[in-house]
Design a protein around this motif. Structure first.
Motif, short mmCIF file in Angstrom:
data_model
loop_
_atom_site.label_atom_id
_atom_site.label_comp_id
_atom_site.label_asym_id
_atom_site.label_seq_id
_atom_site.Cartn_x
_atom_site.Cartn_y
_atom_site.Cartn_z
N LYS A 44 61.67 -15.43 -54.33
CA LYS A 44 60.76 -14.36 -54.75
C LYS A 44 61.40 -13.51 -55.85
O LYS A 44 60.73 -13.07 -56.78
CB LYS A 44 60.39 -13.49 -53.55
N MET A 45 62.71 -13.30 -55.75
CA MET A 45 63.42 -12.54 -56.77
C MET A 45 63.40 -13.28 -58.10
O MET A 45 63.13 -12.69 -59.16
CB MET A 45 64.86 -12.27 -56.33
N ARG A 51 61.26 -15.53 -59.04
CA ARG A 51 59.87 -15.57 -59.52
C ARG A 51 59.50 -14.27 -60.24
O ARG A 51 58.75 -14.27 -61.22
CB ARG A 51 58.93 -15.80 -58.34
N THR A 52 60.06 -13.17 -59.76
CA THR A 52 59.76 -11.86 -60.35
C THR A 52 60.62 -11.57 -61.58
O THR A 52 60.12 -11.11 -62.61
CB THR A 52 59.99 -10.74 -59.31
N GLU A 53 61.92 -11.84 -61.48
CA GLU A 53 62.86 -11.47 -62.54
C GLU A 53 63.23 -12.62 -63.46
O GLU A 53 63.78 -12.40 -64.54
CB GLU A 53 64.12 -10.87 -61.92
N LYS A 84 59.93 -18.16 -67.90
CA LYS A 84 60.53 -17.11 -67.08
C LYS A 84 61.41 -17.70 -65.98
O LYS A 84 62.57 -17.33 -65.83
CB LYS A 84 59.44 -16.23 -66.48
#
Length: 381
Positions: free
Chosen positions: A125-126, A128-130, A293
């Motif tokens: 999740k980290m 995917r976000t950052e 990303k």
């Protein structure tokens, strides 16, 4: 000795400041690499031995890893190339009729780190976000400040030419193939309908198998190839085309390869590229790639075939993508339905096409295998 006794403490520091403690089940040491996540539910050995993962730590979203052990047949190259693997739970007690040993022993033999007993959902999740980022893992250094210092003074993945590490050093013929999803080797290679040269930027074994299965004669050569010599061989009808393989790292680093590929483009040599090969063809045409990303890594990516309208579930492994304005010189043939990025191209003024996804799978679905036969049709025309 129990699995708990086999484990050692490991410490992880990410460039965003995250500091984590876990256990290690692979090789010991201190290693720096880029961290990505892979959503495949199986095929961990094929992933770890895929040269495209050189320089990277792979976080697996599947919660149980190691349960089928390892075997020689599932290797996608001669060695494990990833920096390490990060898993929620490592299962030392494997159970599979094909298994020849444990994943932990394999990683130690290959000098690759294995990190377990960590919240991979949190890491995924980290990322995917950052986005994908650099990290350091160590079984030797536990101090956060020291790990941070080592990481900050280490080269980033885009600073390293990993192709030089994973490409073959000598040319060779490949005659192994696939039949009904079972690999076999010919006692004597069949007469091919066409002959090609494979530019090895980190080619997977199953790509070579699929090319041979399409009745194509395969010669694999190093990444330090001479474009003029390949043009000479094509004009002399010694070869019918060139295949550009997958591979690791940032394609913009590969200046020599870009220059030599441009010679092949100018000579209108028929070409087919997968993944890194797809990206290099774009750059050689004058259209630089950009970094996604967090990339596409896994075996469940839906890709739409523009020509047929069908959706293929594909295997993917890339952090870089070709730009949208490449439509000035090429027709888009495939599109990723997750983010609408370009997955396939057919160039307008040359017998060249390429795909970003992996039609050879291994691991992953096999819905895109027809593309190898399309390459044969192209070079026969």
């Amino acid at each position: 000795m129990s699995m708990q006794e086999l484990k050692q403490k490991a410490w992880i520091y990410l460039e965003n400041g995250t500091f984590l403690e876990a256990n290690s089940f692979g090789a010991n040491g201190t290693v720096v690499g880029e961290i990505v996540f892979n959503v495949s539910m199986s095929g961990y050995q094929e992933i770890m031995s895929d040269p495209s993962y050189a320089g990277q730590f792979v976080t697996f979203t599947a919660p149980e890893i190691g349960n089928v052990g390892v075997n020689a047949e599932d290797m996608e190259s001669s060695a494990a190339h990833a920096k390490g693997m990060i898993v929620r739970k490592y299962q030392e007690r494997y159970s599979n009729f094909r298994a020849e040993g444990s994943l932990a022993d394999f990683l130690k033999e290959q000098n690759v780190m294995g990190i377990c007993d960590i919240d991979t959902r949190y890491i995924t999740k980290m990322l995917r976000t950052e986005g994908a980022m650099m990290m350091i893992a160590s079984t030797e250094v536990s101090d956060k400040a020291e790990l941070k210092k080592i990481l900050e003074t280490s080269p980033r993945i885009e600073d390293v030419n990993y192709i030089e590490q994973v490409s073959t050093k000598v040319s060779y013929k490949h005659t192994q193939s696939v039949y009904n999803d079972r690999e076999f080797k010919y006692d004597e290679a069949p007469t091919p309908q066409a002959n090609i040269v494979v530019l090895d930027f980190g080619v997977k074994t199953n790509i070579l198998n699929e090319l041979v299965a399409a009745n194509i004669g395969v010669e694999v050569i190093p990444s330090s190839f001479d474009g003029d010599e390949l043009v000479r061989r094509y004009n002399a009808k010694e070869i019918d085309g060139v295949f550009l393989s997958n591979g690791p790292g940032d394609p913009l680093v590969l200046k020599n390869e870009q220059r030599e590929i441009k010679k092949l483009i100018d000579a209108k040599v028929p070409m087919f590229g997968i993944c890194l090969g797809h990206q290099l063809l774009s750059i050689a045409h004058g259209y630089d790639t950009y970094k996604l990303k967090f990339g596409h890594h896994g075996g469940n990516q839906p890709v739409k075939n523009i020509k047929t309208g069908l959706v293929e579930i594909t295997a993917q492994n890339h952090n870089y993508n070709v730009p949208e304005n490449i439509t000035e010189v090429a027709e888009v043939t495939h599109v990723n339905l997750f983010d609408n990025t370009i997955e396939g191209l057919k160039y307008n003024d040359a017998p060249i096409f390429s795909v970003q996804h992996h039609p050879e799978s291994s691991p992953g679905p096999k819905e895109s295998r027809y593309i190898f036969n399309e390459f044969l049709s192209l070079i026969k025309r």
